[in-house]
Scaffold this active site. Structure first.
Site, mmCIF file in Angstrom:
data_model
loop_
_atom_site.group_PDB
_atom_site.id
_atom_site.type_symbol
_atom_site.label_atom_id
_atom_site.label_comp_id
_atom_site.label_asym_id
_atom_site.label_seq_id
_atom_site.Cartn_x
_atom_site.Cartn_y
_atom_site.Cartn_z
ATOM 1 C CG HIS A 47 48.634 43.500 40.743
ATOM 2 N ND1 HIS A 47 49.433 42.501 40.781
ATOM 3 C CD2 HIS A 47 49.407 44.100 39.536
ATOM 4 C CE1 HIS A 47 50.142 42.150 39.726
ATOM 5 N NE2 HIS A 47 49.967 43.323 38.921
ATOM 6 C CG ASP A 99 50.136 41.554 34.882
ATOM 7 O OD1 ASP A 99 49.073 42.494 34.987
ATOM 8 O OD2 ASP A 99 51.200 41.724 35.310
ATOM 9 C CG ASP A 108 52.584 45.596 28.074
ATOM 10 O OD1 ASP A 108 52.492 45.537 29.382
ATOM 11 O OD2 ASP A 108 53.495 45.219 27.107
ATOM 12 C CD GLU A 137 59.063 50.703 23.838
ATOM 13 O OE1 GLU A 137 58.934 50.889 24.928
ATOM 14 O OE2 GLU A 137 59.753 49.410 23.469
ATOM 15 C CB ALA A 138 54.829 53.717 28.416
ATOM 16 C CG ASP A 142 52.285 46.901 36.883
ATOM 17 O OD1 ASP A 142 53.206 46.525 37.449
ATOM 18 O OD2 ASP A 142 51.357 46.134 36.541
#
EC number: 2.5.1.16
Length: 507
Positions: free
Chosen positions: A33, A62, A82, A114-115, A142
Site C-alpha cells: 500500500h 479494505d 468499490d 462498479e468503478a 487498487d
C-alpha cells in the site's frame, strides 16, 4: 459479480482473500500500500503546490490505501469507489485497527458502484471544460486480480482513456498490475495499453513476502501521467513521516527490471474491452514464449525505467500489431491451436479460455485423448454410422455423408511431406505416431468434442437418449432425444467449421 470473502487468522496477523486470491496479509501489507499510494500522492503534491488535492480510489474497500493517502495533509477529499458493500463493511469494522479508521474519516466519501460505470458517468456529466473542478489530482487503482473478461475491463484502453479524462492535466495515476516475472506479457500489456491511451508510464516491481509465499512472484505497479515522470521528481519527493517500508532510496530501485523481461514490452498487443488480450496473456502464459524467470538473476543486465522514456514512435510502430479480433474468441483460439499443431506438435497445448481451464489441464487431457483417438479409424467410423442412416433424420445422414467426403478430401488435399511427417511422429512407445494430416483430423475432432462438451455436456453425451437399437433417436418423449440430436449436430457442425478453418489457414 460473485464474490467470496475469507479472513484467515494467523499468529502474526490476518490474511484477507477475495475469490481465493490473497488481497493482503497484515504482516507486510504496508509494502504494497505504501508503494501503491505514497509516490503518486507525493508527486501530485509536488506538481500542485499550495493546492488542496482531490483523490479517487478505485477499489480499495479494505481502507488500507485510504489510510496511507490520508497521511498527506494536502489531501482534502477522497472518493472511494468499490463494488462490494461487504468488503467496505469489513474495512469499517474488522480491518479498522489496520486502516486506522480511514473509511469513517470525514474526508472520505464511499460510493458502492462498479468503478467503470462511476467513471463513465463522471466523465460524461461533469468532466467538461466548464466543470473542471470535478477532476482529480491523483487516481489510485487498487483492484483484485483479473480472472474473467469482466474483470479485465478496468485494464482496457477504454478504462485508461476515462481515467485520463477525469484527471487534471498534470495529475498522477497509480495502478496495481500483475507479476512482471510470472505474467510478463500480461504486465507489459497493461503498460502498453496505458501508453496507447496517451499517458506516459513508469513500471515498478516489488517483492512482497506473503505474495511470494503464494507463488505470485514479484508484484508490479504502474505510475502514469500525461506529463512524463522523471528521475529528478522522484529523487526530490517529500514523503510523509513514519512510513514502515518506503524510503526515497528504496523507491529509486524498484523501477529496475532485467533487460530480458523489459524487452518483451515491445512484443505485446494492447487490451481493449472488445478484445480480451490481457486475459489471453494471463490464461496462456505457459503457451507464449517469454523470458524464463529461472534464467533471470541479479547478474543479468538490468534497465532502470527512471532513466528513459519509451518514445511515442515506439508505441506508434507497435500499433500495427494491435489485434482487432478478440483473442479469447473460439475461432481465434482454434486458429492458435492449429498453428501450434504445425509448428510445435510435440508440446501441443490447447490455449485456455477460462481461468479454471489451464494449459496444464489441456496438456494432460490431450495426452490421454491422443492415445484414445489414435485407435479410431475415422473413415470407418463414419461409414459404420452411415450404415445406420435409416435410423437418423435425413438432415443428419446428409451431414454425415458430407463429413465423410470432407475428411477424405481433407486427407487427400495435402500430400505428406517427409519433414512434416517426421515432425509429428515419435519413436516413444508410450505415445501414438501418426502423420500430420491424420493428426490434424484427430485434433479437430478432439477439440470439437471438448468444446461441445464444455458448452452442453448432457447434449454431447446424449444421456438417456438411446433408441432400442442403441443408436441416437430424435423422437424421445422426455426431450433427452432432442439433446442427443443437438449434441450430434453441434459436433458435426464443429468438425466442418474446424476443417474449413484449417483449410483457410493454408490459403
Amino acid at each position: 459479480m460473485a464474490t467470496s470473502l475469507f479472513v484467515e487468522q494467523h499468529t502474526d496477523g490476518i490474511a484477507f482473500y477475495i475469490n481465493g486470491e490473497l488481497q493482503f496479509h497484515s504482516a507486510d501489507e504496508a509494502i504494497y500500500h505504501e508503494y501503491l499510494t505514497i509516490p503518486a500522492i507525493a508527486l501530485a503534491a509536488k506538481r500542485f503546490p499550495n493546492q488542496l488535492l482531490r483523490v479517487l480510489i478505485c477499489g480499495g474497500g479494505d481502507g488500507l490505501a485510504a489510510r496511507d493517502i490520508l497521511r498527506f495533509p494536502q489531501v482534502n477529499q477522497i472518493d472511494l469507489v468499490d463494488y462490494s458493500q461487504e468488503v467496505v463493511d469489513l474495512g469499517k469494522q474488522d480491518f479498522a485497527s489496520f486502516n486506522q479508521g480511514s473509511l469513517v474519516n470525514p474526508k472520505v466519501a464511499i460510493h458502492i458502484q462498479e468503478a467503470f460505470a462511476f467513471l463513465n458517468r463522471l466523465v460524461q456529466e461533469f468532466c467538461t471544460e466548464s466543470l473542471h473542478d470535478y477532476k482529480y489530482h491523483a487516481i489510485i487503482c487498487d483492484f483484485t486480480y483479473p480472472a474473467s473478461v469482466a474483470d479485465t475491463q478496468i485494464y482496457a484502453l477504454e478504462w485508461f482513456s476515462l481515467l485520463k479524462q477525469a484527471l487534471m492535466p498534470l495529475g498522477i495515476i497509480a495502478t496495481n498490475a500483475v507479476s512482471p516475472d510470472r505474467n510478463t506479457l500480461a504486465f507489459w500489456c497493461i503498460y502498453q495499453t496505458i501508453q496507447a491511451a496517451g499517458l506516459s508510464v513508469k513500471p515498478l516491481q516489488l517483492q512482497i513476502p506473503s505474495f511470494i509465499n503464494h507463488d505470485y512472484g514479484n508484484w508490479g505497479f504502474l505510475l502514469a501521467s500525461e506529463k512524463a515522470i522523471i528521475r529528478s521528481e522522484i529523487e526530490s519527493l517529500d514523503l510523509p513521516p513514519n512510513l514502515q517500508e518506503l524510503s526515497l532510496d528504496a523507491l529509486q530501485t524498484v523501477f529496475t527490471f532485467d533487460t530480458a523481461i523489459a524487452q518483451t514490452r515491445h512484443s505485446v498487443t494492447i487490451h481493449q474491452k472488445d478484445s480480451s488480450q490481457l486475459l489471453f496473456y494471463l490464461l496462456n502464459r505457459l503457451n507464449i514464449s517469454h523470458p524464463n524467470s529461472s534464467t533471470v538473476s541479479s547478474e543479468n543486465p538490468q534497465i532502470n525505467f527512471l532513466d528513459f522514456q519509451d518514445a511515442p514512435t515506439a508505441i506508434a510502430t507497435s500499433r500495427h500489431n494491435f489485434q482487432l479480433n478478440d483473442p479469447m474468441s473460439l475461432e481465434a483460439l482454434a486458429q492458435s491451436w492449429l498453428k501450434q499443431l504445425e509448428s510445435n506438435p510435440d508440446s501441443l497445448l490447447i490455449p485456455a479460455q477460462h481461468h479454471s481451464h489451464t494449459p496444464e489441464i489441456s496438456q494432460e487431457w490431450l495426452g490421454r485423448a491422443k492415445q484414445l483417438l489414435n485407435q479410431i479409424d475415422f473413415p470407418r467410423l463414419i461409414a459404420k454410422l452411415l450404415e445406420r442412416s435409416q435410423e437418423l433424420p435425413h438432415e443428419i445422414a446428409d451431414d454425415l455423408r458430407e463429413l465423410q467426403n470432407k475428411i477424405i478430401k481433407f486427407q487427400q488435399a495435402k500430400p505428406l511431406d517427409e519433414q512434416e511427417s517426421q515432425a509429428i511422429s515419435t519413436d516413444s512407445e508410450s505415445r501414438p505416431s501418426f502423420n500430420l494430416t491424420t493428426a490434424k483430423v484427430i485434433a479437430i475432432v478432439s477439440l470439437t468434442l471438448l468444446v461441445a462438451n464444455l458448452a452442453a455436456p448432457d447434449a454431447v453425451f446424449a444421456k438417456g437418449s438411446t433408441s432400442s437399437s442403441g443408436f441416437i433417436s430424435n423422437g424421445s418423449d422426455d426431450g433427452s432425444g432432442g439433446l442427443g440430436f443437438w449434441g450430434l449436430m453441434m459436433t458435426v457442425a464443429g468438425i466442418f467449421w474446424l476443417i474449413n478453418l484449417a483449410n483457410d489457414n493454408k490459403k
